[in-house]
Design a protein around this motif. Structure first.
Motif, mmCIF file in Angstrom:
data_model
loop_
_atom_site.group_PDB
_atom_site.id
_atom_site.type_symbol
_atom_site.label_atom_id
_atom_site.label_comp_id
_atom_site.label_asym_id
_atom_site.label_seq_id
_atom_site.Cartn_x
_atom_site.Cartn_y
_atom_site.Cartn_z
ATOM 1 N N HIS A 138 83.443 57.430 34.540
ATOM 2 C CA HIS A 138 82.098 57.939 34.835
ATOM 3 C C HIS A 138 81.601 58.848 33.720
ATOM 4 O O HIS A 138 82.356 59.686 33.221
ATOM 5 N N CYS A 144 83.482 55.490 45.010
ATOM 6 C CA CYS A 144 83.730 56.926 45.142
ATOM 7 C C CYS A 144 82.458 57.699 45.473
ATOM 8 O O CYS A 144 82.523 58.857 45.865
ATOM 9 N N CYS A 204 89.001 55.377 41.877
ATOM 10 C CA CYS A 204 88.884 53.913 41.889
ATOM 11 C C CYS A 204 89.431 53.232 40.632
ATOM 12 O O CYS A 204 89.567 52.000 40.614
ATOM 13 N N ARG A 248 80.052 58.469 43.296
ATOM 14 C CA ARG A 248 79.386 59.018 42.109
ATOM 15 C C ARG A 248 78.392 57.972 41.599
ATOM 16 O O ARG A 248 78.699 56.777 41.594
ATOM 17 N N CYS A 305 87.644 58.141 38.231
ATOM 18 C CA CYS A 305 87.753 58.654 39.595
ATOM 19 C C CYS A 305 88.945 57.950 40.237
ATOM 20 O O CYS A 305 89.685 57.229 39.580
ATOM 21 N N CYS A 313 79.745 52.737 42.378
ATOM 22 C CA CYS A 313 81.185 52.961 42.527
ATOM 23 C C CYS A 313 81.477 53.426 43.950
ATOM 24 O O CYS A 313 80.733 54.219 44.513
HETATM 25 ZN ZN LIG Z 1 83.920 56.352 40.927
#
Ligand SMILES: [Zn+2]
Length: 427
Positions: free
Chosen positions: A260, A315, A255, A317, A253, A313
């Motif tokens: 993932h 993000c 980050c 997710r 992602c 995370c």
């Molecule tokens: Zn992430």
């Protein structure tokens, strides 16, 4: 396409941000369904259960998967030889398949009936692709599934594709420029080649080209190369991980802190010897179970060694992340995006009686893989220059990639040396 937000949002918002307990239930339910289906329709899967003394009802949860052995790629190859074309692993008849692929192994792979796998699409979205982008796909479109798989997956999110395939660097550069292409899918080393060529042609990578987002796969992406390419083009590059047989198993992602797991697959990191699940940070084999009725692989071993984290995370997710791929379970090695294995080296050597001992050495220079076939020759070999050329010419027919040939004096390759010596350093 300049003010697009390429960092926020999700392709599958509900699944990607699902609380972990809910995802567990979701996986258990999909696992039960595919186990029942595969047991009924894929003889090799039924055999796998029988061999383990298990029935579909014994495998209802992700934890239950430990009851089943891992199917390695070499098992697929062996089973196929006994029972063409798919060794009993296909879940639908050949007549209903849209495509069949041919991967190194050699192995035939059931394609799809209708394309519905959106795991690579999740990866594209997370990388920063958005509907309306125009992308080149520089992976191979023939024999192996990858080019087609990415093409179909981009289509699912409304990204237009130019199927440029492998090589033809100058054509690629002109296409990027003329069509104002915003996306790149390919190996980072090839993007690096494109960057160099474009500059040689007098182009300014930021002004004359329009790349905004890149999807990298099939080889490691060293941070040094990523940041150099991101700077040169003014683009975002994210990497992804998967195999030809089972598709996407991990994606970065924004980050950049690991890859993932996609939602519609069960990824396990297991002890390659016992098959037992390992915890975060422990190095084990990446094993997966896909919910694919055409090719329902249950507990398929990627042969890759990795470790994961389940730390949240930023993000949003909620899937765990593969932190790092650290190597191969056996000696299979990925070079220039293709797997090479000791059997192929033997195949090359077999064709040249002059070779007495051999070894493939893999090194890396300026972000490019270099494969060298190192050989010791028997006493009576005459024209070594001609021989080296012949071997170099022959190698791609077996290994699918080009390499260099070097002869060394007898006794140079130590006894017990690895057939493939991977000397690459990834810093
Ligand atoms: Zn992430």
């Amino acid at each position: 396409m300049t003010d697009i937000n390429r960092t926020e949002g999700y392709f599958l918002p509900e699944l990607e941000t699902m609380p972990r307990e809910k995802r567990r239930e979701y996986h258990n339910q999909r696992l039960s369904e595919i186990v029942d289906y595969a047991y009924q329709h894929a003889p090799a899967i039924r055999q796998k259960f029988n061999d383990a003394g298990a029935e579909p009802g014994d495998v209802r949860t992700v934890e239950d998967l430990e009851k089943l052995p891992i199917t390695e790629k070499s098992d697929l190859v062996k089973k196929q030889k006994e029972d063409l074309p798919f060794g009993g692993f296909a879940g639908i008849p050949v007549e209903r398949m849209r495509r069949i692929f041919v991967s190194p192994g050699p192995i035939y792979e059931p394609g799809e009936a209708d394309w519905e796998d959106d795991r690579w699409t999740q990866a594209f979205y997370a990388a920063g692709f958005r509907p309306g982008d125009l992308t080149v796909i520089t992976f191979s479109y023939h024999l192996v599934p990858f080019g087609m798989a990415l093409d179909e997956s981009f289509n699912l999110m409304g990204v237009k594709v130019i199927p440029t395939g492998v090589g033809n660097t100058e054509v690629q550069v002109n296409t990027l420029k003329d069509l104002k292409v915003t996306g790149f899918a390919g190996t980072p080393s090839f993007l690096n080649v494109i960057a160099d060529r474009a500059e040689e042609l007098g182009l300014n990578l930021k002004k004359d080209l329009h790349l905004k987002v890149g999807f990298s796969a099939a080889e490691m992406l060293p941070e040094s190369l990523r940041s150099s390419l991101e700077d040169r083009f003014g683009m975002i590059i994210r990497q992804s991980y998967g195999t030809a047989d089972v598709g996407c198993l991990g994606y970065e992602c924004r980050c950049k802190n690991g890859m993932h797991y996609p939602d519609k697959v069960i990824v396990e990191i297991v002890d390659p010897v016992t098959g037992k699940h390992l915890g975060p940070g422990e190095i084990g084999e990446v094993v997966c179970t896909v919910f694919n009725h055409v090719y329902p692989l249950i507990r398929f071993g990627s042969g890759d060694l990795a470790y994961y984290t389940d730390e949240p995370c930023v993000c949003g997710r909620t899937t765990p992340r593969i932190v790092k791929i650290v190597g191969r379970v056996d000696q299979v090695t990925k070079v220039k995006g293709m797997f090479i294995h000791p059997g192929q080296a033997a195949e090359v050597a077999k064709n040249f009686p002059e070779i007495s001992r051999y070894q493939i050495v893999v090194t890396r220079q300026e972000h490019k893989d270099i494969m060298t076939f190192v050989a010791e020759l028997t006493e009576e070999s005459g024209d070594t220059v001609g021989l080296a050329e012949k071997i170099a010419e022959f190698m791609p027919s077996i290994l699918r990639i080009r390499g260099e040939v070097r002869f060394v004096p007898q006794g140079t390759i130590p006894a017990g040396a690895k057939t493939i010596d991977d000397q690459r350093v990834w810093d």
